[in-house]
Write an enzyme that holds these catalytic residues in place. Structure first.
Site, PDB file in Angstrom:
ATOM      1  N   HIS A  19     -23.955  -5.448  26.417  1.00  0.00           N
ATOM      2  CA  HIS A  19     -23.227  -4.997  27.613  1.00  0.00           C
ATOM      3  C   HIS A  19     -23.673  -3.616  28.110  1.00  0.00           C
ATOM      4  CE1 HIS A  19     -20.564  -8.336  26.749  1.00  0.00           C
ATOM      5  NE2 HIS A  19     -19.913  -8.101  27.863  1.00  0.00           N
ATOM      6  N   GLY A  20     -24.492  -2.922  27.344  1.00  0.00           N
ATOM      7  CA  GLY A  20     -24.881  -1.577  27.771  1.00  0.00           C
ATOM      8  C   GLY A  20     -23.654  -0.691  27.944  1.00  0.00           C
ATOM      9  N   GLY A  21     -23.687   0.194  28.954  1.00  0.00           N
ATOM     10  CA  GLY A  21     -22.576   1.131  29.174  1.00  0.00           C
ATOM     11  C   GLY A  21     -21.251   0.421  29.421  1.00  0.00           C
ATOM     12  N   ARG A  65     -25.291 -10.429  34.809  1.00  0.00           N
ATOM     13  CA  ARG A  65     -25.842  -9.093  35.083  1.00  0.00           C
ATOM     14  C   ARG A  65     -27.365  -9.182  35.272  1.00  0.00           C
ATOM     15  NH1 ARG A  65     -25.305  -3.627  36.267  1.00  0.00           N
ATOM     16  NH2 ARG A  65     -26.631  -2.356  34.924  1.00  0.00           N
ATOM     17  N   THR A  87       0.820  -1.219   0.000  1.00  0.00           N
ATOM     18  CA  THR A  87       0.000   0.000   0.000  1.00  0.00           C
ATOM     19  C   THR A  87       0.852   1.267   0.000  1.00  0.00           C
ATOM     20  OG1 THR A  87      -1.643  -1.222   1.260  1.00  0.00           O
ATOM     21  CG2 THR A  87      -1.875   1.168   1.242  1.00  0.00           C
ATOM     22  N   GLU A  88       0.383   2.266  -0.760  1.00  0.00           N
ATOM     23  CA  GLU A  88       1.053   3.571  -0.832  1.00  0.00           C
ATOM     24  C   GLU A  88       0.021   4.680  -0.627  1.00  0.00           C
ATOM     25  OE1 GLU A  88       2.979   3.871  -4.607  1.00  0.00           O
ATOM     26  OE2 GLU A  88       4.321   2.179  -4.191  1.00  0.00           O
ATOM     27  N   GLU A 125      -6.137  -6.451   3.093  1.00  0.00           N
ATOM     28  CA  GLU A 125      -6.224  -7.641   2.210  1.00  0.00           C
ATOM     29  C   GLU A 125      -7.414  -7.509   1.251  1.00  0.00           C
ATOM     30  OE1 GLU A 125      -3.787  -9.723   2.421  1.00  0.00           O
ATOM     31  OE2 GLU A 125      -3.115  -9.829   4.507  1.00  0.00           O
ATOM     32  N   GLN A 177     -23.958  -3.813  22.582  1.00  0.00           N
ATOM     33  CA  GLN A 177     -25.318  -3.453  23.017  1.00  0.00           C
ATOM     34  C   GLN A 177     -25.762  -4.327  24.198  1.00  0.00           C
ATOM     35  OE1 GLN A 177     -26.572  -0.831  21.700  1.00  0.00           O
ATOM     36  NE2 GLN A 177     -28.526  -0.834  22.774  1.00  0.00           N
ATOM     37  N   ILE A 204       1.964  -0.177   6.950  1.00  0.00           N
ATOM     38  CA  ILE A 204       2.651  -1.466   6.884  1.00  0.00           C
ATOM     39  C   ILE A 204       2.778  -2.054   8.300  1.00  0.00           C
ATOM     40  CG2 ILE A 204       4.731  -2.670   6.069  1.00  0.00           C
ATOM     41  CD1 ILE A 204       2.836  -1.184   3.916  1.00  0.00           C
TER      42      ILE A 204
HETATM   43  C1  LIG Z   1      -4.588  -2.097  10.327  1.00  0.00           C
HETATM   44  C2  LIG Z   1      -4.113  -2.143   8.897  1.00  0.00           C
HETATM   45  C3  LIG Z   1      -3.022  -2.921   8.558  1.00  0.00           C
HETATM   46  C4  LIG Z   1      -2.554  -2.934   7.235  1.00  0.00           C
HETATM   47  N1  LIG Z   1      -1.432  -3.636   6.934  1.00  0.00           N
HETATM   48  C5  LIG Z   1      -0.909  -3.551   5.688  1.00  0.00           C
HETATM   49  C6  LIG Z   1       0.333  -4.199   5.376  1.00  0.00           C
HETATM   50  O1  LIG Z   1       0.955  -4.828   6.235  1.00  0.00           O
HETATM   51  N2  LIG Z   1       0.818  -4.069   4.112  1.00  0.00           N
HETATM   52  C7  LIG Z   1       0.175  -3.349   3.145  1.00  0.00           C
HETATM   53  O2  LIG Z   1       0.656  -3.287   2.026  1.00  0.00           O
HETATM   54  N3  LIG Z   1      -1.002  -2.725   3.411  1.00  0.00           N
HETATM   55  C8  LIG Z   1      -1.552  -2.802   4.658  1.00  0.00           C
HETATM   56  N4  LIG Z   1      -2.724  -2.153   4.948  1.00  0.00           N
HETATM   57  C9  LIG Z   1      -3.360  -1.352   3.925  1.00  0.00           C
HETATM   58  C10 LIG Z   1      -4.643  -1.960   3.390  1.00  0.00           C
HETATM   59  O3  LIG Z   1      -4.362  -3.069   2.590  1.00  0.00           O
HETATM   60  C11 LIG Z   1      -5.404  -0.845   2.640  1.00  0.00           C
HETATM   61  O4  LIG Z   1      -5.852   0.081   3.629  1.00  0.00           O
HETATM   62  C12 LIG Z   1      -6.575  -1.375   1.843  1.00  0.00           C
HETATM   63  O5  LIG Z   1      -6.137  -2.146   0.742  1.00  0.00           O
HETATM   64  C13 LIG Z   1      -7.469  -0.250   1.309  1.00  0.00           C
HETATM   65  O6  LIG Z   1      -6.726   0.740   0.675  1.00  0.00           O
HETATM   66  P1  LIG Z   1      -6.915   2.273   1.110  1.00  0.00           P
HETATM   67  O7  LIG Z   1      -6.846   2.339   2.587  1.00  0.00           O
HETATM   68  O8  LIG Z   1      -5.970   3.092   0.326  1.00  0.00           O
HETATM   69  O9  LIG Z   1      -8.405   2.631   0.719  1.00  0.00           O
HETATM   70  P2  LIG Z   1      -8.920   3.130  -0.717  1.00  0.00           P
HETATM   71  O10 LIG Z   1      -8.456   2.205  -1.768  1.00  0.00           O
HETATM   72  O11 LIG Z   1      -8.626   4.582  -0.860  1.00  0.00           O
HETATM   73  O12 LIG Z   1     -10.485   2.928  -0.539  1.00  0.00           O
HETATM   74  C14 LIG Z   1     -11.297   3.838   0.211  1.00  0.00           C
HETATM   75  C15 LIG Z   1     -12.751   3.346   0.097  1.00  0.00           C
HETATM   76  O13 LIG Z   1     -13.153   3.326  -1.282  1.00  0.00           O
HETATM   77  C16 LIG Z   1     -13.593   2.020  -1.634  1.00  0.00           C
HETATM   78  N5  LIG Z   1     -13.204   1.743  -3.021  1.00  0.00           N
HETATM   79  C17 LIG Z   1     -11.977   1.828  -3.585  1.00  0.00           C
HETATM   80  N6  LIG Z   1     -12.026   1.498  -4.889  1.00  0.00           N
HETATM   81  C18 LIG Z   1     -13.318   1.186  -5.156  1.00  0.00           C
HETATM   82  C19 LIG Z   1     -14.016   0.746  -6.323  1.00  0.00           C
HETATM   83  N7  LIG Z   1     -13.395   0.527  -7.495  1.00  0.00           N
HETATM   84  N8  LIG Z   1     -15.357   0.536  -6.215  1.00  0.00           N
HETATM   85  C20 LIG Z   1     -15.992   0.703  -5.028  1.00  0.00           C
HETATM   86  N9  LIG Z   1     -15.392   1.120  -3.905  1.00  0.00           N
HETATM   87  C21 LIG Z   1     -14.065   1.349  -3.965  1.00  0.00           C
HETATM   88  C22 LIG Z   1     -12.912   1.080  -0.657  1.00  0.00           C
HETATM   89  O14 LIG Z   1     -13.618  -0.147  -0.527  1.00  0.00           O
HETATM   90  C23 LIG Z   1     -12.952   1.911   0.614  1.00  0.00           C
HETATM   91  O15 LIG Z   1     -14.214   1.801   1.201  1.00  0.00           O
HETATM   92  C24 LIG Z   1      -3.213  -2.157   6.252  1.00  0.00           C
HETATM   93  C25 LIG Z   1      -4.340  -1.398   6.610  1.00  0.00           C
HETATM   94  C26 LIG Z   1      -4.782  -1.379   7.912  1.00  0.00           C
HETATM   95  C27 LIG Z   1      -5.978  -0.526   8.261  1.00  0.00           C
END
Ligand SMILES: Cc1cc2nc3c(=O)[nH]c(=O)nc-3n(C[C@H](O)[C@H](O)[C@H](O)COP(=O)(O)OP(=O)(O)OC[C@H]3O[C@@H](n4cnc5c(N)ncnc54)[C@H](O)[C@@H]3O)c2cc1C
Length: 381
Positions: free
Chosen positions: A335-337, A265, A124-125, A360, A333, A155
């Site tokens: 568990h309430g508060g 409870r 991811t970038e 993923e 829900q 990451i």
């Molecule tokens: C806790 C955590 C751990 C992670 N660990 C890793 C890691 O170890 N390595 C790594 O590489 N990445 C990691 N990630 C990144 C993760 O894989 C991405 O956050 C994920 O793939 C979504 O990309 P984004 O956050 O850029 O969302 P975006 O792609 O910007 O999406 C934003 C929203 O738009 C929706 N969307 C996007 N495109 C479309 C489309 N064509 N049609 C309909 N809806 C769409 C998405 O479903 C989402 O709801 C991690 C993320 C988290 C939160």
């Protein structure tokens, strides 16, 4: 009635009792401090975490996908951060074992499989999340090295690991066909890591990686140049199964906490569990948990049968992740508060379930990939 074999039940019992005894008591403290008890990891290797999908020839445990699924459910039931951590630690050696050269295997696998070193996986970038094919991190050839320029975000545990797989493009004009996977050894290549504070899975770090002229030896290309996305998909498919089963574990934990609370409870002179509306919530959590488990195990069985399991893993990731959110919200829900207080495990389960629908491949991406397979038309672009 169980769908598990005797051998699978034995594994489930032994890992559950270990996690209940040795890890569960540590969770509240580490969650609060946003730390992870790294010292417990070597004991977990003995159950097949980390080396589960690596063949014995490469020093692994060669578990079935079904056994791995059980391990991930139990990790998720114990602590979301544990499952998230173990997912990455399991998929990196798996990828090295399936596409790595003999030299790469002998250089990286012994340390990863013994727990002497830990790994991260970076795709991811800032401008390439769901659309991973548009990533911009650039790998340019200089002599017998590749030089990396770019940033990765979110990451998992990159602050706590020094072996990584990074995806970068060797030819931006080639689009997804330029994307290549590289092994990064933190002891030979320089890069910067920063923590990005985040809401769920607080025992993990979500990191930014900055590659600014990072030199990687030529022999660290993992798989073929230009085949990085297909290499990554092998890991992502398993990652989806791991996440799906981790979500089942979160739902199971939500169920157990809800039953405990509703039977102890009292309000209006009797236990909450005696009220029909509370029973409805608890039964809904149980149904979501069991349907998720069936779908997740079905995906694992498909992989065990030698199928690609793409559709099954997508469906499981989608359904189990969404269901864990519903189950966690219902448990809160019930568990309430008390469910909103940080001292309640349900507060943590609710936050951790929120992670289940994002990495993923988000739920939306799973739907679009399944829709493409079912309808023969892509709605992704
Ligand atoms: C806790 C955590 C751990 C992670 N660990 C890793 C890691 O170890 N390595 C790594 O590489 N990445 C990691 N990630 C990144 C993760 O894989 C991405 O956050 C994920 O793939 C979504 O990309 P984004 O956050 O850029 O969302 P975006 O792609 O910007 O999406 C934003 C929203 O738009 C929706 N969307 C996007 N495109 C479309 C489309 N064509 N049609 C309909 N809806 C769409 C998405 O479903 C989402 O709801 C991690 C993320 C988290 C939160």
């Amino acid at each position: 009635m169980t769908m598990l074999t005797e051998e699978e039940l034995d594994l489930q019992r032994s890992v559950r009792s270990f996690l209940d005894a040795k890890v569960a008591p540590l969770v509240a403290e580490h969650e609060q401090a946003r730390t992870f008890p790294w010292e417990i990891l070597p004991s977990l290797h003995e159950f097949g975490y980390v080396g589960g999908l690596v063949s014995p020839d490469d020093g692994g445990d060669d578990l079935s996908y079904s056994m791995l699924a059980i391990l991930m459910e139990e990790a998720g039931r114990c602590w979301g951060s544990l499952r998230t951590t173990l997912n990455i630690l399991t998929i990196v050696p798996y990828l090295i074992s399936v596409v790595g050269t003999e030299e790469q295997k002998s250089r990286f696998l012994p340390d990863l499989l013994s727990g002497r070193r830990r790994a991260w996986f970076a795709m991811t970038e800032p401008d390439a999340g769901s659309d991973a094919g548009s990533l911009r991190t650039r790998a340019s050839k200089e002599g017998d090295s590749w030089v990396l320029q770019g940033r990765k975000i979110y990451i998992t545990n990159a602050l706590h690991a020094d072996v990584g797989i990074v995806l970068a493009t060797v030819d931006p004009e080639a689009g997804p066909k330029g994307i290549t996977a590289f092994l990064v050894d933190g002891t030979e290549s320089d890069y910067a890591v920063h923590d990005i504070p985040h809401m769920p899975v607080r025992g993990t770090s979500s990191c930014e990686l900055v590659f600014d002229g990072t030199r990687i030896p030529e022999h660290n290309v993992l798989g073929e140049v230009g085949r990085g996305l297909s290499t990554a998909m092998k890991a992502i498919n398993v990652g989806r199964l791991n996440m799906a089963m981790g979500a089942v574990g979160l739902s199971q934990a939500a169920l157990e906490e809800s039953i405990k609370f509703a039977t102890t409870r009292q309000q209006f002179g009797r236990p909450l569990g005696g009220f029909q509306l509370v029973q409805e919530m608890v039964v809904e959590i149980a149904t979501l948990t069991q349907t998720s488990r069936l779908l997740g195990m079905h995906a694992a069985r498909a992989l065990d049968a030698g199928d690609s399991g793409r559709q099954e893993c997508s469906m499981a990731k989608y359904y189990c992740g969404e269901s864990a959110n519903k189950a966690a919200s219902l448990a809160l829900q019930v568990h309430g508060g008390a469910g909103l207080m940080e001292e309640s495990p349900v507060e943590r389960i609710f936050r951790d379930a929120r992670e289940a629908t994002i990495p993923e491949g988000t739920s939306q991406i799973q739907i679009l990939q399944m829709g493409r397979a079912l309808l023969g038309q892509s709605a992704l672009r």
